[in-house]
Each structure stands twice: as structure tokens, then as C-alpha cells.
Design a protein around this motif. Sequence first.
Motif, PDB file in Angstrom:
ATOM      1  N   ASP A 135      18.773  72.792  51.478  1.00  0.00           N
ATOM      2  CA  ASP A 135      17.625  71.955  51.105  1.00  0.00           C
ATOM      3  C   ASP A 135      16.310  72.658  51.426  1.00  0.00           C
ATOM      4  O   ASP A 135      15.396  72.689  50.604  1.00  0.00           O
ATOM      5  N   ILE A 178      15.684  75.504  49.029  1.00  0.00           N
ATOM      6  CA  ILE A 178      15.272  75.012  47.704  1.00  0.00           C
ATOM      7  C   ILE A 178      13.809  74.568  47.748  1.00  0.00           C
ATOM      8  O   ILE A 178      13.038  74.844  46.825  1.00  0.00           O
ATOM      9  N   GLU A 179      13.421  73.900  48.826  1.00  0.00           N
ATOM     10  CA  GLU A 179      12.024  73.464  48.945  1.00  0.00           C
ATOM     11  C   GLU A 179      11.087  74.668  49.020  1.00  0.00           C
ATOM     12  O   GLU A 179      10.003  74.660  48.444  1.00  0.00           O
ATOM     13  N   GLY A 218      11.800  76.819  45.518  1.00  0.00           N
ATOM     14  CA  GLY A 218      11.677  76.037  44.295  1.00  0.00           C
ATOM     15  C   GLY A 218      13.005  75.841  43.593  1.00  0.00           C
ATOM     16  O   GLY A 218      13.995  76.500  43.898  1.00  0.00           O
ATOM     17  N   VAL A 219      13.004  74.944  42.646  1.00  0.00           N
ATOM     18  CA  VAL A 219      14.204  74.630  41.884  1.00  0.00           C
ATOM     19  C   VAL A 219      14.540  75.761  40.919  1.00  0.00           C
ATOM     20  O   VAL A 219      15.706  76.071  40.681  1.00  0.00           O
ATOM     21  N   MET A 220      13.501  76.404  40.395  1.00  0.00           N
ATOM     22  CA  MET A 220      13.678  77.551  39.505  1.00  0.00           C
ATOM     23  C   MET A 220      13.175  78.792  40.238  1.00  0.00           C
ATOM     24  O   MET A 220      12.152  78.739  40.916  1.00  0.00           O
ATOM     25  N   PRO A 231      17.839  78.703  37.304  1.00  0.00           N
ATOM     26  CA  PRO A 231      17.996  77.716  38.373  1.00  0.00           C
ATOM     27  C   PRO A 231      18.308  78.405  39.704  1.00  0.00           C
ATOM     28  O   PRO A 231      19.027  79.404  39.744  1.00  0.00           O
ATOM     29  N   ASN A 232      17.747  77.864  40.752  1.00  0.00           N
ATOM     30  CA  ASN A 232      17.994  78.383  42.091  1.00  0.00           C
ATOM     31  C   ASN A 232      19.493  78.262  42.395  1.00  0.00           C
ATOM     32  O   ASN A 232      20.055  77.170  42.317  1.00  0.00           O
ATOM     33  N   ILE A 254      21.126  75.448  44.551  1.00  0.00           N
ATOM     34  CA  ILE A 254      21.445  74.103  44.035  1.00  0.00           C
ATOM     35  C   ILE A 254      22.947  73.990  43.781  1.00  0.00           C
ATOM     36  O   ILE A 254      23.573  72.997  44.167  1.00  0.00           O
ATOM     37  N   LYS A 313      24.714  73.865  47.038  1.00  0.00           N
ATOM     38  CA  LYS A 313      24.530  72.555  47.672  1.00  0.00           C
ATOM     39  C   LYS A 313      25.504  71.539  47.081  1.00  0.00           C
ATOM     40  O   LYS A 313      26.077  70.726  47.805  1.00  0.00           O
ATOM     41  N   ASN A 314      25.713  71.609  45.761  1.00  0.00           N
ATOM     42  CA  ASN A 314      26.668  70.709  45.118  1.00  0.00           C
ATOM     43  C   ASN A 314      28.091  70.955  45.614  1.00  0.00           C
ATOM     44  O   ASN A 314      28.857  70.012  45.829  1.00  0.00           O
TER      45      ASN A 314
END
Length: 103
Positions: free
Chosen positions: A39, A42-43, A46-48, A61-62, A65, A68-69
Amino acid sequence: MDADKIKKELLKKVDKKSDVGKEKVDRYINLLKIFYMLDESIEKKGVMVETINATQVFLKPNPAIAEKNKINTSLIALGRDLEASLPPPKEVVKQSYAASDLT
């Protein structure tokens, strides 16, 4: 996230004599810490994320993510496994009531 509180709560639910149960709790806490570290990444990033390939620059995409899934899926499965290893609940004795009890 307070890992110590979560660990104490989970340890209350497992057999104290079961090394396997305690190991599952430790694994759950480790995955939880990784989940929140992802998390933070990602923060921060960024998401991308920008990818540079020779002369090309593009966004994708990062990858954190997707990781994390995967961790989330593992946490859910391990949580179910911990719940399944709990001893069965004590049977509640049902009392019968007569019609006269309602008056």
C-alpha cells in the motif's frame, strides 16, 4: 494496523498446543505486513508507473497492485483456514416451553 493486537486476537482462536496453528497466525501477520507495505509503495509511486524501454517511454500499472491482490487472496484463504481449525462451538441446550409459559 496494530499487528500485535491482531496477533493476540488470532492466537485466542487457535489451539495453544498446536504449532501449526501458531505458525499460521505468524504467516497471516507476515502477509498482513507485506500487504500494507505494498500500500505504501503504491501511494509513493502511484497506480501507474513510467517504464522506459530504450527510446520508448510508456505507463503501465504498478506491479505492486497485482502483488497486493495475490497477498489479499492468500490472507482470505489463510483466514478461512484459521476459522476452520477452530474447535466446534459448544452445543446450546434448547429449552422447551409450554403454551402456558406465554401467559
